[in-house]
Write a protein that holds these residues in place. Structure first.
Motif, short mmCIF file in Angstrom:
data_model
loop_
_atom_site.label_atom_id
_atom_site.label_comp_id
_atom_site.label_asym_id
_atom_site.label_seq_id
_atom_site.Cartn_x
_atom_site.Cartn_y
_atom_site.Cartn_z
N UNK A 58 0.84 -1.18 0.00
CA UNK A 58 0.00 0.00 0.00
C UNK A 58 0.88 1.24 0.00
N UNK A 59 0.53 2.19 -0.84
CA UNK A 59 1.19 3.49 -0.77
C UNK A 59 0.65 4.27 0.41
N UNK A 60 1.31 5.37 0.74
CA UNK A 60 0.82 6.20 1.84
C UNK A 60 -0.58 6.74 1.52
N UNK A 61 -0.81 7.10 0.28
CA UNK A 61 -2.13 7.62 -0.10
C UNK A 61 -3.20 6.55 0.02
N UNK A 62 -2.86 5.32 -0.31
CA UNK A 62 -3.83 4.23 -0.18
C UNK A 62 -4.12 3.93 1.29
N UNK A 63 -3.11 4.01 2.13
CA UNK A 63 -3.34 3.84 3.56
C UNK A 63 -4.30 4.90 4.08
N UNK A 64 -4.10 6.13 3.67
CA UNK A 64 -4.98 7.21 4.12
C UNK A 64 -6.41 6.97 3.66
N UNK A 65 -6.58 6.51 2.44
CA UNK A 65 -7.93 6.22 1.93
C UNK A 65 -8.57 5.08 2.70
N UNK A 66 -7.78 4.05 3.00
CA UNK A 66 -8.31 2.89 3.70
C UNK A 66 -8.67 3.20 5.14
N UNK A 67 -8.10 4.26 5.69
CA UNK A 67 -8.34 4.62 7.09
C UNK A 67 -9.58 5.50 7.26
N UNK A 68 -10.40 5.61 6.23
CA UNK A 68 -11.55 6.52 6.29
C UNK A 68 -12.51 6.16 7.42
N UNK A 69 -12.63 4.88 7.77
CA UNK A 69 -13.53 4.47 8.84
C UNK A 69 -12.90 4.63 10.23
N UNK A 70 -11.67 5.13 10.26
CA UNK A 70 -11.01 5.45 11.52
C UNK A 70 -10.72 6.95 11.54
N UNK A 71 -11.77 7.77 11.63
CA UNK A 71 -11.56 9.22 11.52
C UNK A 71 -10.62 9.73 12.61
N UNK A 72 -9.70 10.59 12.17
CA UNK A 72 -8.72 11.12 13.10
C UNK A 72 -7.39 10.41 13.05
N UNK A 73 -7.29 9.35 12.26
CA UNK A 73 -6.01 8.65 12.12
C UNK A 73 -5.00 9.59 11.46
N UNK A 74 -3.81 9.72 12.00
CA UNK A 74 -2.82 10.60 11.37
C UNK A 74 -2.45 10.10 9.98
N UNK A 75 -2.12 11.02 9.10
CA UNK A 75 -1.76 10.65 7.74
C UNK A 75 -0.50 9.79 7.74
N UNK A 403 -6.51 7.29 18.17
CA UNK A 403 -5.74 7.80 19.31
C UNK A 403 -4.49 6.95 19.56
N UNK A 404 -4.65 5.64 19.46
CA UNK A 404 -3.53 4.74 19.74
C UNK A 404 -2.46 4.87 18.66
N UNK A 405 -2.87 4.95 17.41
CA UNK A 405 -1.90 5.11 16.32
C UNK A 405 -1.14 6.42 16.49
N UNK A 406 -1.85 7.47 16.86
CA UNK A 406 -1.17 8.76 17.08
C UNK A 406 -0.19 8.67 18.25
#
Length: 412
Positions: A58-75, A403-406
Motif C-alpha cells: 500500500x502506498x501512503x495515499x492508499x493507507x490514508x484512503x483505507x483509514x476513512x472508517x477510523x476518523x482522526x487517524x494521522x496521515x 488515538x492509539x496510532x497517534x
C-alpha cells in the motif's frame, strides 16, 4: 438475529469490508520466501522463521484512503509492504508446532525501528486471519502502524491463518507464546531488510486481543521474550475479568443473548480441549446442538454459518445443569478461570497501561476495564481507563485506534 451480529465478529474491528490492496494489484515484491524444508527439525528453536511471503503493498495515499472508517487517524508517512510469516512455536502442551502471522514494514526505512504488536479479537475462521485475508481490518490496523514508521506485527494465534489444528480460544499461555515467538521471527525477518527491532515493544489489541495484550505485556516485563521488553500497553475492550465480569454478563443480559451464545459456544468447546469441561457433548449442550456445535468451530466455517447453527440464547444451547456450572464455577474450571484472570492481578507493569472501553458495549462489558485497572493499581501500576463514550464494541475500536496510532507514532 440483530444487525450487529450480521457483521462478522471474525473481521474483528470491521462492521463492513474496508479497502484491501492485494499484492497482485501492484506488482511482485522481490523477496523470495524461505523454504519450509530450510527449518525442518522439530528441535528448531521457538521463534525460528520458516517462510516469508509478501501479501500486500500500500502506498501512503492508499493507507490514508483505507483509514476513512477510523476518523482522526494521522496521515501515513510511508507506504508499506506486508508479509505472511510462518514460524516455529509451541502448542498447548508445549510441543513444537508452527503458526502464521503478519509483519508490515514501512517502505524505505532502515536501521533501528520500534515494533507495534497488534493482537486481534475473536474469530473462529482460519481464513479470516490477517495474514491470509486481503479484506482483514486487522491487517489494515497493523499496516496503519507501519505507515507511521513503525514495524507492525500481528500474530494469527495457533490454529488460525495458516496454522495447523484448532484454535485454543482464550488460552492465555499460547496467546502469549504465539505472540512472543512471532516477535522473535520478525526480528530475523526484519534483519534481512536492513532493519533492527528496538528493545521496547508497543503492545495493543482488541477484544480477545485486548486481554492477550496484558498477557504479552506481562511476559515482556518479566524478560521472557528474548531481548525485548515492554514499552507500553494500550488495550481495547478486552474481557480481562472472566470470572467477575464477563461470564456473569453473558447470562444477565448485559451481553446480547445471541452474542453471548456465540462466544460461550466457542469458549466451552475450546476449553473442553484444554481444561476439560465435559466428557460427552450431551452433558453440556441440548439437542440438536450437542451433535453439531463442536464441528461448527473447526476453523472452516464462516461466521454466518456458525451463527445459523446456534440458537439465539445461551439457555437454549446449554443443558440447565451445565448452564449452572458456567454461572457458578467450581473445581478445575474455577481454578482455570482464576488463572486466566491473573493477567491483571499477578504482575506490576513498570510502564503506562491504557485501557479503552465503551459504555454501550454489549459484547465485552465496560466494567472489565474498571476491574483490571483496579487490580493493577493495587500493585502500584500507572493505569488510565479511557471511556470512548456511548459506543458499542466495534465503535470502541473505531474511536480508540486513531488515538492509539497517534500515540504510538511518537515512538517512530
Amino acid at each position: 438475529m440483530t444487525s450487529r451480529l450480521t457483521k462478522p465478529i471474525a473481521a474483528t474491528l470491521a462492521t463492513a469490508a474496508l479497502l484491501a490492496f492485494p499484492l497482485s494489484a501492484y506488482g511482485a515484491v522481490h523477496q523470495p520466501p524461505l523454504s519450509e524444508a530450510a527449518v525442518s527439525s522439530v528441535h528448531t528453536p521457538r521463534g525460528a522463521l520458516v517462510s516469508a511471503t509478501p501479501v500486500a503493498h500500500l502506498t501512503a495515499a492508499q493507507l490514508d484512503a483505507a483509514a476513512a472508517d477510523f476518523p482522526g487517524t494521522p496521515r501515513a508517512a510511508y507506504g508499506v509492504t506486508a508479509y505472511r510469516l510462518i514460524y516455529r512455536t509451541v502448542d498447548v502442551n508445549g510441543r513444537p508446532t508452527t503458526a502464521s502471522g503478519l509483519v508490515v514494514l514501512p517502505d524505505g526505512r532502515r536501521g533501528a525501528l520500534t515494533v507495534a504488536e497488534y493482537l486481534h479479537g475473536t474469530t473462529a475462521t482460519k481464513a479470516y486471519a490477517a495474514s491470509v485475508d486481503d479484506t482483514s481490518t486487522d491487517r489494515l490496523v497493523t499496516a496503519l502502524f507501519a505507515g507511521q514508521g513503525l514495524v507492525g506485527i500481528a500474530p494469527d494465534y495457533l490454529g488460525l491463518g495458516s496454522g495447523p489444528g484448532l484454535h485454543p480460544y482464550f488460552d492465555t499461555k499460547t496467546e502469549t507464546s504465539a505472540s512472543a515467538d512471532l516477535l522473535l521471527a520478525a526480528r530475523t525477518f526484519a534483519a534481512k531488510h536492513g532493519i533492527a527491532l528496538k528493545r521496547d515493544v508497543l503492545v495493543t489489541g482488541f477484544s480477545q486481543g485486548g486481554r492477550a495484550s496484558l498477557a504479552l505485556g506481562r511476559a515482556l516485563s518479566r524478560g521472557e521474550v528474548g531481548p525485548f521488553r515492554l514499552g507500553e500497553i494500550r488495550a481495547v475492550a478486552g474481557p480481562y475479568d472472566l470470572l467477575g465480569e464477563e461470564l456473569p454478563a453473558a447470562f444477565d443480559g448485559r451481553v446480547l443473548p445471541q452474542t453471548a451464545t456465540y462466544y460461550l459456544a466457542y469458549f466451552v468447546t475450546a476449553w473442553n480441549r484444554t481444561v476439560g469441561l465435559y466428557n460427552n457433548p450431551r452433558e453440556a449442550f441440548q439437542a440438536p446442538y450437542a451433535s453439531t456445535v463442536e464441528g461448527l468451530f473447526d476453523g472452516t466455517h464462516p461466521f454466518e454459518e456458525i451463527v445459523a447453527g446456534l440458537p439465539d440464547t445461551p439457555e437454549k444451547l446449554f443443558t440447565p445443569e451445565f448452564a449452572t456450572k458456567l454461572q457458578h464455577p467450581s473445581g478445575r474450571f474455577l481454578r482455570a478461570l482464576r488463572t486466566a484472570d491473573q493477567v491483571c492481578r499477578d504482575w506490576t507493569p513498570r510502564v503506562p497501561v491504557h485501557l479503552y472501553n465503551g459504555t454501550e458495549d454489549t459484547d465485552v462489558v465496560a466494567s472489565n476495564a474498571d476491574s483490571c485497572a483496579a487490580s493493577l493499581r493495587k500493585r502500584g501500576a500507572d493505569v488510565t481507563v479511557h471511556s470512548m463514550g456511548a459506543v458499542d464494541h466495534f465503535g470502541t475500536a473505531f474511536t480508540a485506534y486513531p488515538e492509539i496510532i497517534r500515540a504510538y507514532a511518537r515512538w517512530a
